[in-house]
Design a protein around this motif. Structure first.
Motif, PDB file in Angstrom:
ATOM      1  N   TYR A  18      13.723 -10.109   0.755  1.00 52.30           N
ATOM      2  CA  TYR A  18      12.733 -11.186   0.658  1.00 52.30           C
ATOM      3  C   TYR A  18      13.402 -12.538   0.393  1.00 52.30           C
ATOM      4  O   TYR A  18      13.087 -13.538   1.056  1.00 52.30           O
ATOM      5  N   LEU A  19      14.316 -12.561  -0.558  1.00 47.32           N
ATOM      6  CA  LEU A  19      14.862 -13.847  -0.999  1.00 47.32           C
ATOM      7  C   LEU A  19      15.917 -14.415  -0.055  1.00 47.32           C
ATOM      8  O   LEU A  19      16.081 -15.626   0.032  1.00 47.32           O
TER       9      LEU A  19
ATOM     10  N   LEU B 186     -19.372  -3.155  24.463  1.00 48.45           N
ATOM     11  CA  LEU B 186     -18.311  -2.368  25.112  1.00 48.45           C
ATOM     12  C   LEU B 186     -18.716  -0.902  25.225  1.00 48.45           C
ATOM     13  O   LEU B 186     -18.512  -0.272  26.269  1.00 48.45           O
TER      14      LEU B 186
ATOM     15  N   LEU C 144     -10.666  -0.582  18.274  1.00 46.04           N
ATOM     16  CA  LEU C 144     -10.481  -0.713  16.832  1.00 46.04           C
ATOM     17  C   LEU C 144      -9.282   0.072  16.302  1.00 46.04           C
ATOM     18  O   LEU C 144      -8.804  -0.200  15.218  1.00 46.04           O
TER      19      LEU C 144
ATOM     20  N   PRO D 101      -0.421  -3.096 -14.757  1.00 47.24           N
ATOM     21  CA  PRO D 101      -1.193  -3.443 -13.559  1.00 47.24           C
ATOM     22  C   PRO D 101      -1.128  -2.349 -12.488  1.00 47.24           C
ATOM     23  O   PRO D 101      -0.277  -1.456 -12.549  1.00 47.24           O
TER      24      PRO D 101
ATOM     25  N   SER E 270      -1.319 -11.740  -6.241  1.00 46.74           N
ATOM     26  CA  SER E 270      -1.322 -10.984  -4.986  1.00 46.74           C
ATOM     27  C   SER E 270      -0.903 -11.918  -3.869  1.00 46.74           C
ATOM     28  O   SER E 270      -1.366 -13.060  -3.797  1.00 46.74           O
ATOM     29  N   PHE E 271      -0.045 -11.413  -2.996  1.00 45.71           N
ATOM     30  CA  PHE E 271       0.539 -12.292  -1.977  1.00 45.71           C
ATOM     31  C   PHE E 271       0.966 -11.482  -0.766  1.00 45.71           C
ATOM     32  O   PHE E 271       1.513 -10.394  -0.912  1.00 45.71           O
ATOM     33  N   SER E 272       0.710 -12.004   0.425  1.00 43.83           N
ATOM     34  CA  SER E 272       1.269 -11.353   1.610  1.00 43.83           C
ATOM     35  C   SER E 272       1.742 -12.371   2.624  1.00 43.83           C
ATOM     36  O   SER E 272       1.144 -13.437   2.792  1.00 43.83           O
ATOM     37  N   GLN E 273       2.840 -12.034   3.266  1.00 45.11           N
ATOM     38  CA  GLN E 273       3.297 -12.779   4.456  1.00 45.11           C
ATOM     39  C   GLN E 273       3.525 -11.740   5.534  1.00 45.11           C
ATOM     40  O   GLN E 273       4.250 -10.780   5.341  1.00 45.11           O
ATOM     41  N   ASP E 274       2.831 -11.914   6.658  1.00 42.36           N
ATOM     42  CA  ASP E 274       2.926 -10.934   7.747  1.00 42.36           C
ATOM     43  C   ASP E 274       3.296 -11.629   9.038  1.00 42.36           C
ATOM     44  O   ASP E 274       2.568 -12.495   9.511  1.00 42.36           O
ATOM     45  N   TYR E 275       4.408 -11.211   9.595  1.00 40.65           N
ATOM     46  CA  TYR E 275       4.859 -11.812  10.847  1.00 40.65           C
ATOM     47  C   TYR E 275       4.459 -10.948  12.034  1.00 40.65           C
ATOM     48  O   TYR E 275       4.535  -9.726  11.968  1.00 40.65           O
TER      49      TYR E 275
ATOM     50  N   LEU F 254      -0.710 -11.999 -12.574  1.00 42.47           N
ATOM     51  CA  LEU F 254      -0.654 -11.102 -11.421  1.00 42.47           C
ATOM     52  C   LEU F 254      -1.026 -11.884 -10.169  1.00 42.47           C
ATOM     53  O   LEU F 254      -2.153 -12.329 -10.019  1.00 42.47           O
TER      54      LEU F 254
ATOM     55  N   LYS G 119     -18.542  -4.301  19.800  1.00 45.29           N
ATOM     56  CA  LYS G 119     -18.511  -2.838  19.843  1.00 45.29           C
ATOM     57  C   LYS G 119     -19.742  -2.306  20.567  1.00 45.29           C
ATOM     58  O   LYS G 119     -19.646  -1.380  21.387  1.00 45.29           O
TER      59      LYS G 119
ATOM     60  N   ASP H  40     -15.040   3.768  18.424  1.00 45.95           N
ATOM     61  CA  ASP H  40     -14.000   2.884  17.879  1.00 45.95           C
ATOM     62  C   ASP H  40     -12.872   2.694  18.890  1.00 45.95           C
ATOM     63  O   ASP H  40     -12.330   1.592  19.028  1.00 45.95           O
TER      64      ASP H  40
ATOM     65  N   ILE I 147     -13.063   2.836  22.188  1.00 44.58           N
ATOM     66  CA  ILE I 147     -13.508   1.946  23.277  1.00 44.58           C
ATOM     67  C   ILE I 147     -13.526   0.491  22.818  1.00 44.58           C
ATOM     68  O   ILE I 147     -13.151  -0.415  23.553  1.00 44.58           O
ATOM     69  N   ALA I 148     -13.936   0.279  21.565  1.00 44.26           N
ATOM     70  CA  ALA I 148     -13.989  -1.096  21.054  1.00 44.26           C
ATOM     71  C   ALA I 148     -12.605  -1.617  20.673  1.00 44.26           C
ATOM     72  O   ALA I 148     -12.469  -2.736  20.207  1.00 44.26           O
TER      73      ALA I 148
ATOM     74  N   LEU J 179      12.918 -12.067   9.644  1.00 41.99           N
ATOM     75  CA  LEU J 179      11.492 -12.171   9.340  1.00 41.99           C
ATOM     76  C   LEU J 179      11.077 -10.917   8.579  1.00 41.99           C
ATOM     77  O   LEU J 179      11.094  -9.819   9.124  1.00 41.99           O
ATOM     78  N   PHE J 180      10.718 -11.094   7.327  1.00 44.61           N
ATOM     79  CA  PHE J 180      10.384  -9.958   6.467  1.00 44.61           C
ATOM     80  C   PHE J 180       8.909 -10.050   6.078  1.00 44.61           C
ATOM     81  O   PHE J 180       8.505 -10.918   5.305  1.00 44.61           O
ATOM     82  N   SER J 181       8.112  -9.165   6.644  1.00 51.36           N
ATOM     83  CA  SER J 181       6.703  -9.109   6.264  1.00 51.36           C
ATOM     84  C   SER J 181       6.593  -8.350   4.959  1.00 51.36           C
ATOM     85  O   SER J 181       7.241  -7.317   4.776  1.00 51.36           O
ATOM     86  N   PHE J 182       5.772  -8.872   4.061  1.00 54.19           N
ATOM     87  CA  PHE J 182       5.734  -8.318   2.706  1.00 54.19           C
ATOM     88  C   PHE J 182       4.389  -8.589   2.062  1.00 54.19           C
ATOM     89  O   PHE J 182       3.828  -9.660   2.225  1.00 54.19           O
ATOM     90  N   SER J 183       3.858  -7.602   1.364  1.00 54.35           N
ATOM     91  CA  SER J 183       2.657  -7.880   0.567  1.00 54.35           C
ATOM     92  C   SER J 183       2.697  -7.153  -0.761  1.00 54.35           C
ATOM     93  O   SER J 183       3.198  -6.032  -0.861  1.00 54.35           O
ATOM     94  N   GLN J 184       2.200  -7.834  -1.781  1.00 51.40           N
ATOM     95  CA  GLN J 184       1.929  -7.190  -3.071  1.00 51.40           C
ATOM     96  C   GLN J 184       0.478  -7.528  -3.401  1.00 51.40           C
ATOM     97  O   GLN J 184       0.076  -8.690  -3.389  1.00 51.40           O
ATOM     98  N   ASP J 185      -0.320  -6.487  -3.627  1.00 51.35           N
ATOM     99  CA  ASP J 185      -1.749  -6.697  -3.882  1.00 51.35           C
ATOM    100  C   ASP J 185      -2.143  -5.993  -5.159  1.00 51.35           C
ATOM    101  O   ASP J 185      -2.013  -4.775  -5.264  1.00 51.35           O
ATOM    102  N   TYR J 186      -2.647  -6.742  -6.107  1.00 42.69           N
ATOM    103  CA  TYR J 186      -3.063  -6.163  -7.377  1.00 42.69           C
ATOM    104  C   TYR J 186      -4.563  -5.928  -7.383  1.00 42.69           C
ATOM    105  O   TYR J 186      -5.331  -6.738  -6.864  1.00 42.69           O
TER     106      TYR J 186
END
Lengths: 485, 485
Positions: free
Chosen positions: B195-196, A447, B484, B306, A203-208, A201, A444, B479, B481-482, B201-208
Motif C-alpha cells: 500500500y505505502l 431484459l 448481474l 473492532p 473505513s476506506f477503499s481504493q479500487d482500480y 475507525l 432487469k 440475474d 440475463i440482466a 496499482l493496489f486496490s485495497f479496502s478496510q471496512d469497519y
C-alpha cells in the motif's frame, strides 16, 4: 471580515451575515470545481472563507494541456449553478450532446439519443473555463479569499489546523479555522491524515479497474469547424476496450482511449511503438484514425492514467473537518457524473445547513454524511456498471432492443417513464441511490421479458409500459422481502 | 537442507524433494493458524521453510488470556487437516456444536440445528491448542524452522527481502528468500508495504462495522461440568446487538458481546460503570447473567475490539511475494469461517502448486489469486450477511419458517437439498462464491414464496422441494440475463 456580498445574481442568496453565529472562519483545501463552488456558496451565505490551492491560478497561467479537457455537465450540476445564480453564464460554455454516436469497425455510425424527451441532453464543458468562472464569481465576495500555489501537506483534525507549503517561497506554514473542508480531490491530504493517524475507525477503499486511459485529440478542421458530428458523445465500443470523444468550443474533440494495462492482444503495456499504435487504430478505429493524423504524437506525449474508485467513512471528524467532492468519493468517469456529483454535494450541504446550522458543525457534518453517502456510494457503483455498458453492451443486440423500447416509452409517456440513464442524469430531485435501485430493476425487467418473449419491440407501447411497471414493482418487492435492500 | 520428511501421517505427502527444482527457500511471515499450516504443508513438499513470528512460542508461554479463546472449525478447515494428515489429532480438540441454541429475554431456549443431516455439525476448538499442534507437526520436518519473537517491520518486494526486529535483542536484521509468503494477519506488514510503496496499482479496502466486540466468560460449574448445554453455539439475539457463547474443553464457555460503539440505549461508549453493565445484562440477558457472576470483572478487564473486513488485490508481486490468509482477506467472524477460509487457502494453493509449479512462482501466485479471490470475496460478504441474520433474523418469524422448511428439506432429501448455511459450511468441494450465489437465490425463493402464500410449512415436502428448485433456477437465470453475475 465584512459581511457584504457583492454578487446579487442569485435569487436564493441569504441575507448577509445570517450564518455568522456559528463558526465564522472556514478553510477550504482545494480550489477545483467543488472547492470553488463551495467557496462561492459559503461566501454568499456570509462566511469568512479562505481557500488554499496547490496549483497556480488557472485563469492567469497558460496550462495548455488543460485547455481542451472537457467533462459532461448535466442536470444535477446545473441545479447547483441555479443555486448560486450563474446558470446563464455556464450555459454559454456548454455544447449540447443529444446522444451517443456509435461507430462500428466499418465506420458506420448510429446515433442513440440519451432520452426520448427532446429537452433532455447532456453537455460537453471545458473544465478550465468552468473552474475559472467559479473562481471569479467566488472572488466577487469580499469575505472569500483564494490563495494559490499553497499545497496542503497534512491536517491536524484534533486542532482544526492545516499545514501548507508555499510553492514560491518554499516556506511551510500552519493555518487554523473554525472548520476545515477538504475539496482536494482523490489524493486528499485530509483523507490521508484520517487514514494514517488511526485515531478513529476509518473505513476506506481504493479500487482500480484493470483498464487505464489516455487522452488524445481530434483537431479542428482547417476552417475551424468540427471534423465529425458536433452534438454527440462519440463512442467506438469494442467489447474489451473503447474510444470516446467529446466536442470542445474551438472545433476540436477531446478523445479518450480506455484500454487494459496488460490483457488482450493490444494493451497499454505493449503499445510501445508508433507502428503498433497505428496498427491498433487502423484495425479497430479506422474512421477515428482518419480524423487523427496527430495520433502518434498525442499517444506518446500524454500520460496513461489509472481509473479508480474511492469510498470512505466517516467523512468528518467531529465538527472540525469534512471531506467533500472527490476527496470523499472519487468515481470512474463512465456515467459522466463525477463533477455533477461533487456539485450536488454543495447543494445537499447547503440544504443541511439551512435545517441544522443552529445545532453546530458536528451535527451539520454528520447529518450531511447521513443523507449524502448512500447516493455517492450508488453513483460510484453505477459508474462502474456504465463502463461495461459503454464498451460492450451498447453493441449487444438485446441491450439495443431494450434501449429502443425505453426510447419509445420516454417519447410516448414523457411523464410516465424514465430509463435508468434518465433517472440518474435528468432527474436531479431523485437521489442516485433511488435512481440506481429503480433503474436496475427496470433494466432487469425489460431484459428478462425480452429474453422470455413476454415483450418485443413490435408490441403495443402502452402494453409494454404496463408490463414493465408491473414487473419492476415485483422485482423491487421480491428484493425487499429477501432483505436485499 | 535435508529433504527427509519425518512425518508420514499424510497419505498425500509428496516424495521428498519433488518441488525442489523451483525456488527452494521460502520465508513465511507469521506462525499463526495459516502460517503454521502452510509451513507444515510446504515442509511436507520438501521446501526449505523459515517462519518468523512476532509473538513468543505459545506452547511454552502461559498466555492465559488466550487459553480459552475458541473458534468454529468445520469441513473446509478439516479438508486441510486431511491434506496434511492430522485430522485425528485435531478431532481430539473439537467439541461438536449441532446447532444454535437461541435464548430469548425470558430465558426460554430453542435449539435450531445447523443441518437436517445428523452427521453435519460444526466444532468449537481452542485457537491456542490447534496452533500449537500445527507448530509441533511443522517442526517435525528438518527443513522447517520457526523463529519466535521476530517482528516483521516491512518487506522489500522488489528484492524479496524482509526486515525484522528481534524482540529479545532489539536488533534489526534482513532475511532474503526465493519467495516470501505473508500470513501475518489483518495488520500484515507485506500488505502495508504494497500500500505505502505505491509501486503498482493496489486496490485495497478496510471496512469497519458500527459494532465492536468484547470477550467475556462463563466459568465451569463447581464439579467441572458445563453450566449450560455443551453441544451448541449459544445465541442471545436482540435485533441491534447480541451475545454468543462457545464451549471450551475445560467446562467453560467463551462469551462474546457484539454491540454498537455509539448507537442505541446501551452501547460500548456508555457502558462505563458496573451498575450500568449489570443493568444492561439484567434487562437483556438475565439467564446469561445468572451464569456469569464474573461479568463485571471480565467486562472491565477485557478490551473492546473492532470488527473489520479487509479485501485487496493483487495479492502477489511478481513471483516474489504473496499474501495469504487474513493478510489477504480478513473477515468478520459471523459465519465461523475465518480460520476455515485461511486453511482452505492452503488447500487451494497446494492444488495450484501441483498443476503449475513448473511454470514458476509468478504463475503459481497469479493463478492462485485468480481461482481463489472470488471465493474469499464471497465469504467476506456472507459473513456480513450473517451478522444481520444472527442478531436479528434468527428471531424473525418468516426467517424461522424458512429455517423450518430448510431443515425438513435437508432431512427428507439429504442428497437433494442444502441450505445456504450447509453449502457454505458443509460442502467443502463447492467454492464460497458458488455457495453464495445459489444460497442467496434459495433464500430469496423461499422467503418470497412464503410471503406470497405459494408455499407454507404445512405443504407436502416434495412439492416444496420442486417449487424451491424451480424458483431458485428462475432467479439465477433472471440475474444472469440482466448481467448481474
Amino acid at each position: 471580515m465584512n459581511n457584504n456580498t457583492k454578487d446579487s445574481n442569485s435569487e436564493k442568496v441569504f441575507p448577509s451575515g445570517e450564518d455568522l453565529d456559528g463558526a465564522q472562519n472556514i478553510l477550504i483545501i482545494g480550489a477545483g470545481l467543488c472547492g470553488s463552488l463551495l467557496a462561492l456558496r459559503l461566501g454568499q451565505r456570509g462566511y469568512n472563507v479562505n481557500v488554499y490551492e496547490m496549483r497556480p491560478d488557472l485563469r492567469k497561467t497558460d496550462i495548455s494541456a488543460g485547455r481542451s479537457i472537457n467533462l459532461a455537465f448535466s442536470d444535477r450540476g446545473n441545479k447547483a449553478m441555479k443555486l448560486v445564480g450563474i446558470e446563464d453564464k455556464v450555459k454559454e460554455l456548454c455544447i449540447p450532446m443529444n446522444g451517443r454516436m456509435l461507430h462500428d469497425k466499418e465506420g458506420n455510425t448510429f446515433l442513440s439519443n440519451y432520452s426520448g424527451r427532446d429537452y433532455e441532453y447532456i453537455n460537453s464543458i471545458s473544465r478550465g473555463e468552468l473552474n475559472g468562472l467559479l473562481l471569479t464569481e467566488a472572488e466577487k465576495h469580499e469575505n472569500v479569499s483564494i490563495h494559490f500555489n499553497k499545497k496542503c501537506k497534512s491536517v491536524d483534525f484534533e486542532k482544526t489546523t492545516a499545514l501548507f507549503k508555499d510553492y514560491h517561497t518554499k516556506d511551510e506554514f500552519i493555518e487554523d479555522a473554525d472548520c476545515i473542508i477538504a475539496t482536494d480531490g482523490a489524493g486528499s491530504a485530509l483523507r490521508k491524515s484520517y487514514y494514517l493517524e488511526k485515531k478513529f475507525l476509518f473505513s476506506f477503499s481504493q479500487d482500480y479497474l484493470t483498464h487505464g486511459y489516455k487522452e488524445l485529440s481530434i483537431l479542428p478542421a482547417e476552417d475551424g469547424g468540427y471534423k465529425t458530428y458536433k452534438n454527440a458523445l462519440h463512442i467506438w465500443p469494442r467489447g474489451d476496450f473503447m474510444v470516446i470523444a467529446l466536442p470542445n468550443l474551438d472545433g476540436s474533440f477531446t478523445v479518450t482511449l480506455f484500454l487494459s494495462y496488460d490483457e488482450g492482444e493490444y494493451n497499454f503495456n505493449n503499445l510501445t511503438t508508433p507502428e503498433i499504435v497505428t496498427e491498433f487504430f487502423q484495425k479497430e478505429f479506422p474512421d477515428a484514425l482518419e480524423l487523427m493524423p496527430n495520433l502518434v504524437d498525442d499517444f506518446f506525449e500524454n500520460p496513461t492514467a489509472p481509473l479508480g474508485t474511492v469510498k470512505c467513512s466517516p467523512w468528518h471528524y467531529k465538527g472540525n473537518t469534512l471531506l467533500m467532492g472527490d476527496s470523499a468519493h472519487a468515481i470512474v468517469p463512465f456515467y459522466g457524473q463525477g463533477m455533477n456529483a461533487s456539485f450536488e454535494d454543495v447543494v445537499v450541504f447547503d440544504k443541511v445547513l439551512n435545517t441544522h446550522k443552529e445545532k453546530g458543525w458536528e451535527t451539520v457534518f454528520s447529518e450531511y454524511e447521513r443523507v449524502r453517502k448512500p447516493d455517492t456510494d450508488a453513483i460510484a457503483d453505477l459508474a462502474i456498471d456504465n463502463f461495461h455498458e459503454m464498451k460492450d453492451h451498447v453493441a449487444n443486440p438485446i441491450f439495443q432492443e431494450k434501449r429502443k423500447i425505453e426510447m419509445a416509452l420516454e417519447k410516448n409517456f414523457p411523464e410516465g417513464y424514465s430509463s435508468k440513464y434518465s433517472l440518474v442524469t435528468f432527474n436531479e430531485d431523485i437521489g442516485y441511490r433511488k435512481a440506481m435501485l429503480r433503474g436496475r430493476a427496470q433494466d432487469k425487467a425489460i431484459l428478462n421479458m425480452l429474453a422470455d418473449g413476454v415483450i418485443s419491440t413490435e408490441d403495443d407501447i402502452k402494453d409494454i409500459l404496463d408490463k414493465v411497471k408491473t414487473e419492476t414493482e415485483a422485482i423491487l418487492e421480491d428484493d425487499r422481502i429477501a432483505g436485499l435492500h
